[in-house]
Design an enzyme around this catalytic site. Structure first.
Site, short mmCIF file in Angstrom:
data_model
loop_
_atom_site.label_atom_id
_atom_site.label_comp_id
_atom_site.label_asym_id
_atom_site.label_seq_id
_atom_site.Cartn_x
_atom_site.Cartn_y
_atom_site.Cartn_z
N ASP A 9 5.74 3.74 6.82
CA ASP A 9 5.90 2.40 6.23
C ASP A 9 5.82 1.36 7.35
OD1 ASP A 9 7.92 1.17 3.54
OD2 ASP A 9 7.02 -0.03 5.13
N MET A 10 4.84 0.47 7.23
CA MET A 10 4.66 -0.55 8.25
C MET A 10 5.86 -1.49 8.30
SD MET A 10 1.66 0.17 9.41
CE MET A 10 1.36 -1.29 10.38
N ASP A 103 1.24 -0.80 2.42
CA ASP A 103 1.72 -0.49 3.78
C ASP A 103 2.52 0.80 3.85
OD1 ASP A 103 4.26 -1.17 2.74
OD2 ASP A 103 4.88 -1.98 4.67
N GLU A 104 2.31 1.68 2.89
CA GLU A 104 3.21 2.82 2.76
C GLU A 104 2.48 4.05 2.23
OE1 GLU A 104 6.18 1.61 -0.04
OE2 GLU A 104 7.04 3.60 -0.16
P1 TTP Z 1 7.76 -3.57 2.36
O1 TTP Z 1 7.30 -2.34 3.08
O2 TTP Z 1 8.80 -3.42 1.32
O3 TTP Z 1 8.29 -4.65 3.39
P2 TTP Z 1 7.81 -4.98 4.84
O4 TTP Z 1 6.74 -4.07 5.32
O5 TTP Z 1 7.46 -6.44 4.91
O6 TTP Z 1 9.14 -4.79 5.69
P3 TTP Z 1 9.83 -3.43 6.12
O7 TTP Z 1 9.82 -3.46 7.62
O8 TTP Z 1 11.20 -3.49 5.55
O9 TTP Z 1 9.02 -2.30 5.56
O10 TTP Z 1 6.52 -4.27 1.67
C1 TTP Z 1 5.22 -4.29 2.26
C2 TTP Z 1 4.56 -5.64 2.03
O11 TTP Z 1 4.48 -5.89 0.64
C3 TTP Z 1 5.31 -6.80 2.62
O12 TTP Z 1 4.95 -7.05 3.97
C4 TTP Z 1 4.94 -7.93 1.71
C5 TTP Z 1 4.68 -7.28 0.38
N1 TTP Z 1 5.83 -7.52 -0.52
C6 TTP Z 1 5.78 -8.61 -1.39
O13 TTP Z 1 4.79 -9.33 -1.43
N2 TTP Z 1 6.87 -8.85 -2.20
C7 TTP Z 1 8.00 -8.08 -2.18
O14 TTP Z 1 8.97 -8.35 -2.92
C8 TTP Z 1 8.02 -6.95 -1.29
C9 TTP Z 1 9.25 -6.07 -1.22
C10 TTP Z 1 6.93 -6.72 -0.48
MG MG Z 2 6.91 -1.99 5.10
#
Ligand code: TTP
Ligand code: MG
Length: 347
Positions: A9-10, A103-104
């Site tokens: 997960d990015m 991103d996952e």
């Molecule tokens: P996530 O992997 O949940 O968040 P993240 O990568 O920004 O942070 P983390 O380090 O905690 O993993 O989500 C991936 C992307 O999806 C995030 O960069 C932006 C988008 N996203 C939204 O647009 N709305 C949301 O409510 C969430 C949770 C994510």
């Molecule tokens: Mg992420």
């Protein structure tokens, strides 16, 4: 033999991409989201998180919490581009990659020879070197625990959960860390004095069905560190089709109909086996003088059944004017997608 699953997960994905594209943002509170009055935060850098900013928060609240933050409107095409690069790296490790979101992903590396932590470190290194981004990776013997592990020490985390760590590692966790427990379920449990996994663990199995409906059994197993979900591999396939040269050239549509029925049957089988459906039907004809003709129709819904495929192809053929005999016929279905599987509660 236990499986070896990675969950990758990015970190702060959209915000991190903004930082690589504009290095002056490095170390700053970067908040990506709708910038209008009614906009919400998509994500933000870890610097901004210190001020209580988080995903899905209205932007005006984020501005109150973090007035010095740098607010950026999302550039989705760019995130897609970088996401594709990340997935290329993952596919260079193994074909057994299940994308979960932009991103996952889960990777099944059970049959790779190297040690899981070596493979995980290599992925982190490649992502960093090629894209300048950090990624968190969890390693375990099932999906649930791998996901829990990737979240363990974000950002730039690497965590292994082995069998002997369970249930000790799970017991103290707050309920919201159990992937699959939605906000509503957590509240319901809080109401009866259940706040962590250990307390939930001690409830009788029947009670899980009361609280989580048909997913009760699944949740019951998960908090015991059991999760039998496979890493489902799906490489985008452009189309599925069949064609054949006719035994005898013909200009009779009724003769061609029989071929279309056969093809539809084959295509249906393939789609069912691969959990796919498609939206565009293509009919291909080659005439006795070796001229190719293709005609396609995009439907307004995804189809997979023999009957729907046959009907769509037949509708194309029915109205075609056959000026000479046909020597080859083919039917294919494109615009494919994986059928959604029933999701566990709200995640
Ligand atoms: P996530 O992997 O949940 O968040 P993240 O990568 O920004 O942070 P983390 O380090 O905690 O993993 O989500 C991936 C992307 O999806 C995030 O960069 C932006 C988008 N996203 C939204 O647009 N709305 C949301 O409510 C969430 C949770 C994510
Ligand atoms: Mg992420």
């Amino acid at each position: 033999m236990d499986k070896v699953i990675l969950h990758v997960d990015m970190d702060a994905f959209f915000a991190a991409v903004e930082v690589i594209d504009d290095p002056t943002l490095k170390g700053k509170a970067v908040i990506v989201g709708g910038t209008s009055e009614r906009g919400v935060v998509a994500t933000c850098s870890y610097e901004a998180r210190k001020f209580g900013v988080k995903s899905a928060m209205p932007t005006y609240i984020a501005k109150e919490k973090c007035p010095h933050g740098i607010f950026i409107h999302p550039r989705h095409y760019r995130y897609e581009e970088i996401s594709n690069e990340v997935f290329k790296i993952l596919y260079s490790i193994t074909d057994k990659v299940e994308p979960v979101s932009i991103d996952e992903a889960y990777l099944d590396i059970t049959y790779l020879k190297e040690r899981p932590e070596v493979i995980a470190s290599r992925i982190k290194y490649m992502v960093r070197k090629k894209l300048g981004l950090t990624i968190s990776i969890g390693i375990s013997y099932n999906k649930f625990l791998a996901k829990l592990a990737s979240d363990w020490n974000k950002p730039n985390g690497l965590k292994i959960i082995t069998r002997d760590m369970v249930p000790k590692i799970l017991f103290p966790l707050p309920l919201k860390k159990v992937h699959g427990l939605g906000e509503k379920s957590v509240k319901k449990l809080n109401n009866i004095g259940i706040f962590n996994v250990e307390q939930l663990y001690n409830l009788p199995r029947e009670l899980f069905y009361d609280y989580f409906g048909k997913f009760g059994g699944e949740i019951y197993n998960r908090i015991r560190g059991e999760d039998s979900r496979e890493v489902t591999v799906y490489r985008e396939r452009k189309s599925v089709g069949r064609e054949t040269t006719l035994k005898r050239n013909t200009q009779e549509k009724e003769d061609l109909k029989i071929y279309i029925e056969d093809f539809a049957q084959d295509i249906e089988e393939y789609l069912l086996e691969n959990n796919l459906s498609g939206k565009t039907v293509i009919l291909k004809l080659k005439t006795a003088s070796f001229q190719n003709h293709t005609k396609s129709k995009t439907l307004n819904k995804y189809i997979y059944s023999k009957r729907d495929i046959f009907e769509a192809a037949w509708r194309i053929l029915e109205v075609l004017e056959l000026k000479e005999e046909v020597r080859l016929i083919g039917v294919s279905l494109t615009s494919l997608k994986t059928n959604e599987e029933e999701q566990l509660t709200l995640f």
